[in-house]
Design a protein around this motif. Sequence first.
Motif, PDB file in Angstrom:
ATOM      1  N   LEU A 411       0.800  -1.224   0.000  1.00  0.00           N
ATOM      2  CA  LEU A 411       0.000   0.000   0.000  1.00  0.00           C
ATOM      3  C   LEU A 411       0.832   1.274   0.000  1.00  0.00           C
ATOM      4  N   ASN A 412       1.949   1.252   0.700  1.00  0.00           N
ATOM      5  CA  ASN A 412       2.726   2.484   0.869  1.00  0.00           C
ATOM      6  C   ASN A 412       4.024   2.524   0.071  1.00  0.00           C
ATOM      7  N   ARG A 413       4.482   1.380  -0.421  1.00  0.00           N
ATOM      8  CA  ARG A 413       5.743   1.361  -1.142  1.00  0.00           C
ATOM      9  C   ARG A 413       5.657   0.673  -2.495  1.00  0.00           C
ATOM     10  N   ASN A 414       4.443   0.369  -2.940  1.00  0.00           N
ATOM     11  CA  ASN A 414       4.227  -0.203  -4.276  1.00  0.00           C
ATOM     12  C   ASN A 414       5.044  -1.478  -4.488  1.00  0.00           C
ATOM     13  N   ALA A 415       5.114  -2.307  -3.427  1.00  0.00           N
ATOM     14  CA  ALA A 415       5.880  -3.552  -3.533  1.00  0.00           C
ATOM     15  C   ALA A 415       5.203  -4.522  -4.492  1.00  0.00           C
ATOM     16  N   ASP A 416       6.001  -5.392  -5.061  1.00  0.00           N
ATOM     17  CA  ASP A 416       5.486  -6.406  -5.983  1.00  0.00           C
ATOM     18  C   ASP A 416       4.749  -7.491  -5.192  1.00  0.00           C
ATOM     19  N   PRO A 417       3.455  -7.693  -5.432  1.00  0.00           N
ATOM     20  CA  PRO A 417       2.673  -8.663  -4.657  1.00  0.00           C
ATOM     21  C   PRO A 417       3.244 -10.073  -4.626  1.00  0.00           C
ATOM     22  N   LYS A 418       3.648 -10.562  -5.771  1.00  0.00           N
ATOM     23  CA  LYS A 418       4.165 -11.936  -5.839  1.00  0.00           C
ATOM     24  C   LYS A 418       5.418 -12.081  -4.980  1.00  0.00           C
ATOM     25  N   LYS A 419       6.296 -11.096  -5.048  1.00  0.00           N
ATOM     26  CA  LYS A 419       7.548 -11.156  -4.301  1.00  0.00           C
ATOM     27  C   LYS A 419       7.302 -11.097  -2.797  1.00  0.00           C
ATOM     28  N   VAL A 420       6.495 -10.144  -2.344  1.00  0.00           N
ATOM     29  CA  VAL A 420       6.285 -10.010  -0.892  1.00  0.00           C
ATOM     30  C   VAL A 420       5.473 -11.185  -0.337  1.00  0.00           C
ATOM     31  N   LEU A 421       4.593 -11.742  -1.159  1.00  0.00           N
ATOM     32  CA  LEU A 421       3.849 -12.930  -0.716  1.00  0.00           C
ATOM     33  C   LEU A 421       4.802 -14.090  -0.470  1.00  0.00           C
ATOM     34  N   GLU A 422       5.705 -14.317  -1.400  1.00  0.00           N
ATOM     35  CA  GLU A 422       6.654 -15.424  -1.266  1.00  0.00           C
ATOM     36  C   GLU A 422       7.584 -15.205  -0.077  1.00  0.00           C
ATOM     37  N   GLU A 423       8.031 -13.956   0.113  1.00  0.00           N
ATOM     38  CA  GLU A 423       8.910 -13.651   1.246  1.00  0.00           C
ATOM     39  C   GLU A 423       8.186 -13.867   2.573  1.00  0.00           C
TER      40      GLU A 423
END
Length: 440
Positions: A411-423
């Motif tokens: 929401l605040n840093r436009n992170a890549d969903p797939k990447k942060v989900l896996e992490e």
Amino acid sequence: MRNRLLKFRSLVFLSSIAYVLSAAPIAVAQQSAGEKTTIQFWHYFGGDHIKTMKEFIAEFEAQNPDIKVEPVFQGRPNELSQKLQSSFATTPANNPAIATVYENWTSDYVAKGLMDPVENYFDGTDGLSKEEQADFVATFREANTWNGKWTTMPFNKSIYVLYVNMDRLKKAGFTTAPRTLSELKEAVIKCTERDGARVKTYGIGVNPQSEAFTTLYYAAGGEYLDAQNNPIFANPTGEAVLNFWRELQFPTKHLYVTTDYMDAPFGNEMIAMFIYSSASFPYNERSVKNKFEWAVAPIPAMEGKEPRYLMQGTNIGIFKNRPENERKAAWKFLKFLTSPKNCVTWATRTGYMPIRYSMLKDPRMIEYMEKNPRYAVAANLVVSNKGKQEPSLAVWEGIRQDLSRMVDDVLNRNADPKKVLEETQKKTAERLQRAQGEKK
């Protein structure tokens, strides 16, 4: 270095002794004939909630003059948790007979042998028949069961719903609340109003916390863990949920992102919608003050999926290390609290959800739901067994924090969903593995 190591080993030894003593039954003198049994009930209730609770206690004590219940306010839930942990660690332990507890706390207490399962009392003089047991909502029966045994009793429960400013929605061309995720996305976009570069009204408000993911993920039929307790949420459904939020925030903002409660911005028409617990009903009433028509609806589901709706709240448990007379008195009080009559009183005064099916047949409950159709929407989801609790794991609080960071990054840093989900799933697996290792 050697002295430090010896000191450390001594501390570990003393801590182990303290734990063993705290988990052991408290040695007390036998209760004299005619002596009153006093039990402490630790909780976090305030305001009107504790007023109602004290009325329950007065009625119970009048019916049971040999028992005295001492309610002890212990602050916010996190403070209550800390005080419970400290009470178990003292020598001798000075924990109460009963307390309000979350499921992840209970998992820890069960692992340490601290809980006296309520099922132990079902066949006794003040027992709970099979019909009475079946009267409790199935979701809550399941969530209060550990190792195949009903351990704690559900009490104050809430369910997450979508809050909608119907005037804003109608102005945007909608006649009903959105029912699917694609409809919700369209409504958020159309309800966002701008004055040049300034946003006057955001389509929806969202807290950058785990619930922003869990609510939509459950409504999309998602599961956090498989049958072997392996994390499985880094999947296309989880990715779609995070992409839903991301696409409404970047490159054009339609989301009001804040860690604050949403009732004030909702009442001020800064936001047209938000997703939150049913516990927000009275706060929204005070904030809106009839300025516009507002409604609640089930959280929009993903097309083709069977939705479930996040439920939260505490249960009440009995602790095994208290004397037998206290534990029996605690069960008697707990059965009294969760009787259909008192459950109706509690629900209609506090706005918490029904925990027994028969509550909806009570004339007081029928009248309350007729006068409070928003509450009725949420309550009917509960008794239709549409609710879903988060996993009952001792390490879940840490996992929720990881999920919150994941949502915040999107929401605040436009992170890549797939990447942060896996992490995040990897962190979850590591937490679960560490917890499993500590049990061995």
